[in-house]
Scaffold this active site. Structure first.
Site, PDB file in Angstrom:
ATOM      1  N   LYS A 148      -0.054   5.341  -5.962  1.00 52.65           N
ATOM      2  CA  LYS A 148      -1.107   5.371  -6.996  1.00 52.65           C
ATOM      3  C   LYS A 148      -1.951   6.639  -6.868  1.00 52.65           C
ATOM      4  CE  LYS A 148      -4.959   4.328  -6.095  1.00 52.65           C
ATOM      5  NZ  LYS A 148      -5.488   3.002  -5.871  1.00 52.65           N
ATOM      6  N   HIS A 155     -26.673  21.801  -0.180  1.00 53.64           N
ATOM      7  CA  HIS A 155     -26.848  22.353  -1.521  1.00 53.64           C
ATOM      8  C   HIS A 155     -25.839  23.458  -1.790  1.00 53.64           C
ATOM      9  CE1 HIS A 155     -29.074  23.242  -5.138  1.00 53.64           C
ATOM     10  NE2 HIS A 155     -29.080  24.522  -4.824  1.00 53.64           N
ATOM     11  N   GLU A 174     -26.122  15.548  -2.699  1.00 55.75           N
ATOM     12  CA  GLU A 174     -27.464  15.798  -2.155  1.00 55.75           C
ATOM     13  C   GLU A 174     -28.498  14.882  -2.818  1.00 55.75           C
ATOM     14  OE1 GLU A 174     -29.327  19.697  -3.088  1.00 55.75           O
ATOM     15  OE2 GLU A 174     -27.641  20.005  -4.435  1.00 55.75           O
ATOM     16  N   CYS A 179      -1.572   1.742  -2.985  1.00 55.87           N
ATOM     17  CA  CYS A 179      -2.549   2.827  -2.770  1.00 55.87           C
ATOM     18  C   CYS A 179      -1.941   4.225  -2.734  1.00 55.87           C
ATOM     19  CB  CYS A 179      -3.274   2.628  -1.442  1.00 55.87           C
ATOM     20  SG  CYS A 179      -3.509   0.938  -0.944  1.00 55.87           S
ATOM     21  N   CYS A 218       0.827  -1.212   0.000  1.00 58.28           N
ATOM     22  CA  CYS A 218       0.000   0.000   0.000  1.00 58.28           C
ATOM     23  C   CYS A 218       0.860   1.261   0.000  1.00 58.28           C
ATOM     24  CB  CYS A 218      -0.932  -0.007   1.205  1.00 58.28           C
ATOM     25  SG  CYS A 218      -1.820   1.535   1.398  1.00 58.28           S
ATOM     26  N   GLU A 224      -7.791   1.924 -12.884  1.00 54.36           N
ATOM     27  CA  GLU A 224      -7.151   3.106 -12.303  1.00 54.36           C
ATOM     28  C   GLU A 224      -5.960   3.552 -13.151  1.00 54.36           C
ATOM     29  OE1 GLU A 224      -8.356   2.539  -7.607  1.00 54.36           O
ATOM     30  OE2 GLU A 224      -6.353   1.955  -8.224  1.00 54.36           O
ATOM     31  N   TYR A 235      -9.633  -3.226 -10.440  1.00 53.22           N
ATOM     32  CA  TYR A 235      -9.235  -1.949  -9.837  1.00 53.22           C
ATOM     33  C   TYR A 235      -7.980  -1.376 -10.525  1.00 53.22           C
ATOM     34  CZ  TYR A 235     -11.826  -2.734  -5.357  1.00 53.22           C
ATOM     35  OH  TYR A 235     -12.757  -2.913  -4.364  1.00 53.22           O
TER      36      TYR A 235
HETATM   37  P1  NDP Z   1      -8.858  -7.491  -9.608  1.00 51.39           P
HETATM   38  O1  NDP Z   1      -9.159  -8.783  -8.981  1.00 51.39           O
HETATM   39  O2  NDP Z   1      -9.596  -6.277  -9.211  1.00 51.39           O
HETATM   40  O3  NDP Z   1      -9.024  -7.631 -11.189  1.00 51.39           O
HETATM   41  C1  NDP Z   1      -8.326  -8.593 -11.905  1.00 51.39           C
HETATM   42  C2  NDP Z   1      -8.691  -8.444 -13.346  1.00 51.39           C
HETATM   43  O4  NDP Z   1      -7.865  -9.314 -14.111  1.00 51.39           O
HETATM   44  C3  NDP Z   1     -10.129  -8.842 -13.623  1.00 51.39           C
HETATM   45  O5  NDP Z   1     -10.645  -7.947 -14.566  1.00 51.39           O
HETATM   46  C4  NDP Z   1      -9.992 -10.241 -14.189  1.00 51.39           C
HETATM   47  O6  NDP Z   1     -10.986 -10.550 -15.113  1.00 51.39           O
HETATM   48  C5  NDP Z   1      -8.670 -10.134 -14.922  1.00 51.39           C
HETATM   49  N1  NDP Z   1      -8.016 -11.442 -15.078  1.00 51.39           N
HETATM   50  C6  NDP Z   1      -7.761 -12.345 -14.104  1.00 51.39           C
HETATM   51  N2  NDP Z   1      -7.134 -13.421 -14.623  1.00 51.39           N
HETATM   52  C7  NDP Z   1      -6.985 -13.179 -15.941  1.00 51.39           C
HETATM   53  C8  NDP Z   1      -6.423 -13.909 -17.002  1.00 51.39           C
HETATM   54  N3  NDP Z   1      -5.886 -15.108 -16.820  1.00 51.39           N
HETATM   55  N4  NDP Z   1      -6.443 -13.355 -18.233  1.00 51.39           N
HETATM   56  C9  NDP Z   1      -6.990 -12.138 -18.426  1.00 51.39           C
HETATM   57  N5  NDP Z   1      -7.540 -11.396 -17.460  1.00 51.39           N
HETATM   58  C10 NDP Z   1      -7.534 -11.907 -16.230  1.00 51.39           C
HETATM   59  O7  NDP Z   1      -7.299  -7.336  -9.450  1.00 51.39           O
HETATM   60  P2  NDP Z   1      -6.325  -6.093  -9.551  1.00 51.39           P
HETATM   61  O8  NDP Z   1      -5.040  -6.676  -9.998  1.00 51.39           O
HETATM   62  O9  NDP Z   1      -6.903  -4.987 -10.335  1.00 51.39           O
HETATM   63  O10 NDP Z   1      -6.213  -5.640  -8.046  1.00 51.39           O
HETATM   64  C11 NDP Z   1      -5.871  -6.594  -7.040  1.00 51.39           C
HETATM   65  C12 NDP Z   1      -6.581  -6.291  -5.765  1.00 51.39           C
HETATM   66  O11 NDP Z   1      -5.972  -5.176  -5.155  1.00 51.39           O
HETATM   67  C13 NDP Z   1      -8.039  -5.902  -5.941  1.00 51.39           C
HETATM   68  O12 NDP Z   1      -8.874  -7.015  -5.913  1.00 51.39           O
HETATM   69  C14 NDP Z   1      -8.289  -5.004  -4.806  1.00 51.39           C
HETATM   70  O13 NDP Z   1      -8.736  -5.795  -3.739  1.00 51.39           O
HETATM   71  C15 NDP Z   1      -6.927  -4.398  -4.498  1.00 51.39           C
HETATM   72  N6  NDP Z   1      -6.859  -3.012  -4.998  1.00 51.39           N
HETATM   73  C16 NDP Z   1      -7.675  -2.074  -4.467  1.00 51.39           C
HETATM   74  C17 NDP Z   1      -7.641  -0.773  -4.905  1.00 51.39           C
HETATM   75  C18 NDP Z   1      -8.545   0.234  -4.310  1.00 51.39           C
HETATM   76  O14 NDP Z   1      -9.084  -0.011  -3.236  1.00 51.39           O
HETATM   77  N7  NDP Z   1      -8.780   1.359  -4.980  1.00 51.39           N
HETATM   78  C19 NDP Z   1      -6.724  -0.359  -5.965  1.00 51.39           C
HETATM   79  C20 NDP Z   1      -5.931  -1.429  -6.481  1.00 51.39           C
HETATM   80  C21 NDP Z   1      -6.007  -2.696  -6.011  1.00 51.39           C
HETATM   81  P3  NDP Z   1     -12.422 -11.137 -14.667  1.00 51.39           P
HETATM   82  O15 NDP Z   1     -13.235  -9.967 -14.263  1.00 51.39           O
HETATM   83  O16 NDP Z   1     -12.901 -11.793 -15.897  1.00 51.39           O
HETATM   84  O17 NDP Z   1     -12.161 -12.093 -13.551  1.00 51.39           O
END
Ligand code: NDP
Length: 466
Positions: A51, A441, A446, A48, A43, A183, A179
């Site tokens: 980022k 407002h 709101e 976080c 983080c 982002e 995410y």
């Molecule tokens: P996420 O789990 O959010 O998303 C992973 C993405 O990768 C999904 O779209 C998934 O597709 C895709 N994916 C997974 N496997 C494959 C594959 N083999 N081929 C192609 N696409 C694939 O993971 P992130 O890496 O974005 O983030 C990790 C974690 O970190 C998040 O789950 C979150 O908990 C945390 N995080 C939180 C943030 C915040 O609070 N703002 C910011 C960044 C990270 P599908 O939808 O089809 O499964």
């Protein structure tokens, strides 16, 4: 080398591990903690915090354009990636230092090297060879970017390397729809990079409310991200300098692309490889995530795990709360566990999203009848800016008792608003109680206390709802 005895050995000095170590030490426990990368964890060091700094930086690009609608003019605007990264690094060093000092002030012995389980309640520091016999061990090693295994994947970067790129790419392809992918697509597009995002399904942010997903998907496109759906990367190869260099990417839909960088953001997996789980007999699932009960207890007495390494809700504040609950329960005078229900989160896209509670689909599946209140609108801010950006405000209400069980927002302040909305959802307030609250407002938020008309799905001529 003789063994040292401690009450608690924490592996991983990220948000969760540091909190657990500090609170346990404050209860009088003798605590040691080891970190193989940098104190502060994902983080603070490469998640976080940096980022969010990049998110702020990326918003200025459109901010300058918007300002013109308000009478401002600014000429010769330029952006210096290296200046941003250098400033970011200074701030991250400062924060890591604070984490280190706080551990010291609490009396925790911190070791900046890799630690592994060697069984029998013992932990070994890999570089120095020191062995600790610990009454309790807490594994808080977090996660690491998932690798898929296609040819040329090593030419891509992940969220680990993105914070240290030597130059800002001209063209980037980001893989994933979660995410991190959304982002960073917003960040790079906001910094003026030609940005494409490739996602294997039809709409980004699976798991979120469908209206929120569609809204963010469309806003990514409106903010200049080329979103390629139903496709994945098949192969990456270096392109000959004579042909212009860069990376030649083959998608599985047959489409070739040439970009300067490819960023994989396809999820994260628990960081347990080589940790010695097998030696210590600690059970993990197929992806390597450690199996724990509500108190973070693994199948091995005295060995606990919290945070992303357990792959429950992978968010920093959740790891912190799990770490604090572990310390209170094991070294303090209050046995309790963290309640994982109604944890809010935000996605820092442009505009950002905020969400808490159940999506419309999940609420329908769980409760059957639900009421939906929603509005998508152009905010006042953009009446003069000329920017075609829309906000979304949505409440999901359980019909039987009118309790608001989900809130889903897209707006420039959604991450801030959702924090407060989460209090109301966690408290189980009814729609009538939201409505009794007087509006502030003029704000976009709101709308949350002004929506009186239930959403009625459009009806076909034969009376069937669409
Ligand atoms: P996420 O789990 O959010 O998303 C992973 C993405 O990768 C999904 O779209 C998934 O597709 C895709 N994916 C997974 N496997 C494959 C594959 N083999 N081929 C192609 N696409 C694939 O993971 P992130 O890496 O974005 O983030 C990790 C974690 O970190 C998040 O789950 C979150 O908990 C945390 N995080 C939180 C943030 C915040 O609070 N703002 C910011 C960044 C990270 P599908 O939808 O089809 O499964």
């Amino acid at each position: 080398m003789s063994e040292q005895e401690v009450d608690l050995f924490v592996i991983g000095a990220g948000s969760g591990g540091v909190r657990a170590a500090r609170v346990s030490a404050q209860f009088g426990a003798k605590v040691a903690i080891a970190e193989e990368f940098r104190i502060g964890g994902t983080c603070v060091i490469r998640g976080c915090v940096p980022k969010k700094l990049l998110v702020y930086a990326s918003a200025y690009g459109s901010g300058f354009r918007e300002a013109q609608g308000y009478g401002w003019s600014a000429e010769n605007i330029s952006f210096d990636w290296n200046a941003l990264i250098a400033a970011k690094d200074v701030e991250i060093d400062r924060l890591s230092g604070i984490y280190r000092r706080n551990l010291g002030n609490a009396g925790v012995a911190a070791f900046e090297e890799r630690a592994e389980l060697i069984g029998d309640g013992k932990v070994k520091l890999v570089k120095s060879g020191q062995v600790f016999a610990a009454k309790k061990i807490l594994i808080a090693t977090g996660g690491t970017p998932r690798r898929i295994g296609f040819p040329g994947e090593e030419l891509s970067i992940s969220s680990n390397e993105v914070f240290h790129l030597e130059t800002l790419p001209k063209k980037i392809l980001i893989a994933g729809g979660g995410y991190i992918a959304c982002e960073f697509a917003s960040i790079f597009a906001g910094l003026g990079v030609e940005t494409s995002l490739v996602y294997r399904r039809d709409t980004v942010l699976r798991g979120f409310d469908d209206d929120l997903r569609t809204h963010i998907h469309n806003e990514l496109i409106a903010h200049g991200v080329r979103v390629i759906t139903h496709a994945s990367i098949k192969e990456i190869a270096k392109q000959d300098a004579k042909k212009g260099g860069g990376l030649l990417v083959q998608l599985d839909n047959g489409q070739p692309m040439v970009v300067d960088q490819v960023m994989m953001a396809v999820g994260r997996v628990a960081a347990t490889a080589g940790l010695g789980l097998d030696v210590a007999g600690v059970k993990a699932d197929r992806s390597g995530a450690i199996q724990v009960d509500e108190f973070g207890q693994t199948n091995v007495p005295g060995v606990f795990a919290i945070g992303d390494v357990t792959d429950r809700i992978n968010l920093t504040p959740v790891a912190i709360r799990e770490g604090a609950a572990f310390a209170d329960s094991e070294f303090g005078d209050r046995r309790h566990s963290f309640d994982h229900k109604d944890v809010a989160s935000a996605v820092f896209t442009q505009p950002p999203a905020g969400s808490v509670g159940l999506s419309e689909a999940d609420a329908r599946a769980e409760y059957g009848e639900i009421d939906i209140y929603k509005d998508a609108f152009r905010p006042m801010r953009h009446t003069l800016s000329g920017i075609e950006e829309r906000y979304l405000m949505k409440l999901v209400v359980r019909a039987s008792d009118q309790v608001v069980v989900g809130v889903h927002l897209v707006s420039d302040a959604a991450p801030e608003i959702i924090q407060v909305a989460a209090v109301a959802v966690k408290a189980g307030l009814t729609k009538a109680q939201w409505d009794e609250t007087c509006a502030v407002h003029p704000t976009a938020a709101e709308e949350l206390v002004l929506m009186r008309q239930k959403f009625q799905p459009p009806v076909l001529e034969d009376g069937e709802a669409l």
